[in-house]
Scaffold this active site. Structure first.
Site, PDB file in Angstrom:
ATOM      1  N   GLU A 132       0.814  -1.210   0.000  1.00  0.00           N
ATOM      2  CA  GLU A 132       0.000   0.000   0.000  1.00  0.00           C
ATOM      3  C   GLU A 132       0.850   1.263   0.000  1.00  0.00           C
ATOM      4  O   GLU A 132       0.459   2.306  -0.504  1.00  0.00           O
ATOM      5  CB  GLU A 132      -0.905  -0.009   1.239  1.00  0.00           C
ATOM      6  CG  GLU A 132      -1.795   1.200   1.382  1.00  0.00           C
ATOM      7  CD  GLU A 132      -3.057   0.908   2.157  1.00  0.00           C
ATOM      8  OE1 GLU A 132      -3.554  -0.232   2.076  1.00  0.00           O
ATOM      9  OE2 GLU A 132      -3.557   1.823   2.832  1.00  0.00           O
ATOM     10  N   TYR A 144       3.950   3.275  12.065  1.00  0.00           N
ATOM     11  CA  TYR A 144       2.881   3.816  11.215  1.00  0.00           C
ATOM     12  C   TYR A 144       1.885   4.699  11.997  1.00  0.00           C
ATOM     13  O   TYR A 144       1.325   4.273  13.005  1.00  0.00           O
ATOM     14  CB  TYR A 144       2.136   2.641  10.566  1.00  0.00           C
ATOM     15  CG  TYR A 144       1.003   3.091   9.683  1.00  0.00           C
ATOM     16  CD1 TYR A 144       1.264   3.645   8.437  1.00  0.00           C
ATOM     17  CD2 TYR A 144      -0.311   2.998  10.112  1.00  0.00           C
ATOM     18  CE1 TYR A 144       0.239   4.079   7.645  1.00  0.00           C
ATOM     19  CE2 TYR A 144      -1.346   3.431   9.319  1.00  0.00           C
ATOM     20  CZ  TYR A 144      -1.062   3.979   8.083  1.00  0.00           C
ATOM     21  OH  TYR A 144      -2.081   4.419   7.305  1.00  0.00           O
ATOM     22  N   ASP A 147      -2.746  -3.036   2.709  1.00  0.00           N
ATOM     23  CA  ASP A 147      -3.191  -3.246   4.091  1.00  0.00           C
ATOM     24  C   ASP A 147      -4.371  -4.215   4.143  1.00  0.00           C
ATOM     25  O   ASP A 147      -5.224  -4.235   3.248  1.00  0.00           O
ATOM     26  CB  ASP A 147      -3.591  -1.917   4.740  1.00  0.00           C
ATOM     27  CG  ASP A 147      -2.383  -1.016   4.970  1.00  0.00           C
ATOM     28  OD1 ASP A 147      -1.247  -1.476   4.727  1.00  0.00           O
ATOM     29  OD2 ASP A 147      -2.583   0.136   5.389  1.00  0.00           O
TER      30      ASP A 147
END
Length: 600
Positions: A7, A313, A110
């Site tokens: 992604e 993240y 994801d």
DNA sequence: GCAAGGTC
């Protein structure tokens, strides 16, 4: 050649590392017979209305119901208007070349609805026909990646997930584009009056709270306060009851004698578990409270830290980590042993058993909670440092022990009953990390209470009648609005709709900051000190739409319920027909209602 | 000129 597509670059690089692939090329990495590439989130979006022949903004076009949706390369705003994002175009070309050479594609976007959509939009836009398999993992540790590759799923297993994602996307387009044009055109507003499934309920929340606050009629009530003396240490007690009239309170005050009898003393320890690790929303809330940062500022600072590989993240909605990540936590904590502010607590944590409250693999969704990576920060700006410290400090808090408080309640008799209460921290536990003052104390609470025993009689050195007023719910600020967006839908009566929304709320962690900025840009809301208040435009829009479904969080609940059914294999066309019907209805209603709109 | 979703 097998092509793996992630992604985002960080995940693509991480997977390549696990495979031992090291040949870095422009936009991909090669090695060990594999090619690793990535998107930058959504590279493609549903095409704008003019792509279907709906030119200009025109009532004649409404409702716009394209027969078949088209995809277009993501656009950016420039001084010449909207243009294709050149970086996106370039990466898409790279992906096309790689897909053309591929024997098989492995989808590593994801593990969720949008991740599936990101890949499928690319795949269909490029008219790719190559077979693909799906990697489905929820953490990016070496072990998780290896395990995921041993258990690749057939790509078609996720067809229904893609269907639900595509429906979500189309529905938002249909309702948003049509409602926006309908209201903008019928109201003859000079600016755009945008409406959408997420932004309009959010605006409604801000407006409703503002009006409730503004129209609140404070009620006066009375209390009687006294001060007692225990061997020179003074403490405060308040009448057990509140009184509606001054006379009632005065009567109680008049009965207070020169001394009070300690009727009871109750001391209870209370355990306060540490807070969970941060997800984006909780960090945005804390940064807003501590530093006054907007949600948008915090996200952007956190993105900088992520790009410098200092934190994991950022746009996560989970406050938990799995056991695999937990295994790395002791080493991570040790990195802070010499930190000027947290060093002592980090060292202490190294010697004790860690609290596992934030460890729960089942509650890790696409991404785990935000953690520092252990890399040493260099040359951070003051604001970046503040965010970094909130992330790392929270890690130390989360794995710390409980804070133990002693809550003491004393009842005093003197004519009538009075109460004194106090809280003392006995073992700070996690609270030692930031050593903050306790959260706002109620004003009738004593910092500390002297040791008193039942049956004791203490002199009353002062007494007074207090006049107080009930207070309205406060206006929203960024922190309380983010919280409200997360929990939106919790009060829906319909059990099924409430259930469908319970894990999502309104919007997503990745989009909430941008949504608040949209409402500001539309001049629907404004910042007033730390508060978010509606403008006159915002209130006018609210008045027109407040009774419609588009202004209610329930709409998201209803969609989520249907989308989940589609993921389970239910009919797509049935839902699409419902959305078309709803689009026709809301468009017609707004074309009428907008005419009555009062814009100042 | 417009949605909501993702991310450099």
């Amino acid at each position: 050649m097998k092509v793996i597509i992630a992604e985002k670059p960080s995940v693509g690089r991480e997977i390549a590392k696990v495979f031992g692939a090291t040949t870095k090329k422009d936009g991909y990495i090669e090695g060990k017979g594999y090619t690793f590439t990535w998107a930058f989130g959504h590279l493609l979006q549903l095409a704008a209305p003019q792509e279907y022949g709906y030119y200009g903004w025109n009532v004649q076009n409404l409702p716009m119901l394209p027969k078949k949706f088209k995809l277009a390369i993501r656009k950016i705003k420039t001084k010449n208007g909207l243009v294709e994002d050149p970086g996106v175009r370039k990466q898409l070309d790279i992906i096309k070349t790689l897909f053309d050479e591929a024997t098989e594609i492995i989808v590593a976007t994801d593990a969720g609805r949008e991740g599936e959509l990101i890949f499928r939009y690319i795949y269909y836009y490029l008219k790719c026909k190559k077979p693909f398999k799906r990697l489905w993992i929820s953490s990016q540790t070496d072990a998780a990646i290896k395990d995921g590759f041993r258990n690749l799923k057939p790509g078609t297993d996720y067809d229904t997930l893609f269907n639900s994602a595509h429906c979500r996307s189309q529905s938002d387009w249909l309702v948003g584009m049509n409602a926006t044009q309908a209201l903008s055109l019928s109201s003859r507003s000079r600016g755009v009056l945008s409406l959408g499934r997420v932004q309009t309920p959010t605006l409604a929340m801000i407006c409703a709270r503002y009006l409730e606050n503004k129209n609140f009629i404070p009620q006066t009530y009375y209390q009687v306060a006294m001060q007692l003396d225990k061997d020179g240490q003074l403490f405060k007690a308040i009448s057990e009851k509140n009184f509606k009239t001054r006379e009632e309170a005065q009567a109680v005050l008049d009965l207070v004698e020169a001394a009070g009898l300690i009727e009871s003393v109750e001391a209870k320890p209370r355990k306060e578990p540490p807070p969970l690790l941060h997800d984006l929303s909780s960090l945005q809330q804390e940064a807003n409270k501590r530093k006054g940062f907007t949600a948008d500022q915090t996200l952007s600072l956190l993105q900088n830290l992520y790009e410098s590989k200092l934190v994991t993240y950022p746009r996560t909605g989970s406050r938990y980590i799995g056991d695999d990540v937990f295994a790395e936590v002791p080493a991570l904590i040790a990195k802070f042993n010499h930190h000027t502010e947290f060093g002592k607590q980090a060292t202490l944590l190294g010697e004790t058993k860690l609290n596992k409250r934030s460890v729960n693999a089942k509650k890790v969704t696409d991404h785990h909670a935000i953690l520092p990576t252990g890399e040493t920060p260099r040359n951070l700006s003051a604001d970046q440092q503040a965010i970094y410290d909130m992330v790392s400090g929270r890690m130390l808090e989360a794995f710390h022990g409980d804070c133990i408080k002693e809550i003491t309640k004393i009842t005093v008799l003197s004519g009538s009953k009075f109460m004194a209460s106090g809280t003392v921290i006995q073992t700070p536990g996690w609270r030692a990390v930031f050593n903050d003052k306790d959260e706002e104390k109620k004003d009738e609470e004593n910092a500390t209470l002297p040791k008193v025993t039942q049956g004791e009689i203490l002199p009353i050195v002062d007494k007074a009648l207090l006049e107080k007023q009930t207070k309205p719910k406060p206006l929203y600020n960024e922190a309380s609005l983010l919280k409200a967006l997360e929990t939106a839908g919790k009060e829906i009566d319909d059990e099924e709709l409430r259930q469908a929304m319970k894990d999502s709320g309104l919007g997503t962690p990745a989009t909430r900051a941008a949504m608040i900025e949209t409402l500001l840009k539309r001049n629907y809301i404004a910042r007033e000190k730390k508060n978010l208040v509606p403008t006159s435009t915002g209130l006018s829009v609210y008045e027109v739409v407040k009774t419609h479904r588009i202004a209610q969080a329930e709409l998201t609940g209803a969609w989520e319920k249907r989308l989940e059914e589609i993921r389970g294999g239910a009919s797509v066309s049935e839902f699409q027909e419902e959305i078309k019907t709803y689009t026709r209805d809301i468009t017609r209603e707004l074309l009428l209602a907008g005419k009555e709109m009062v814009l100042s």
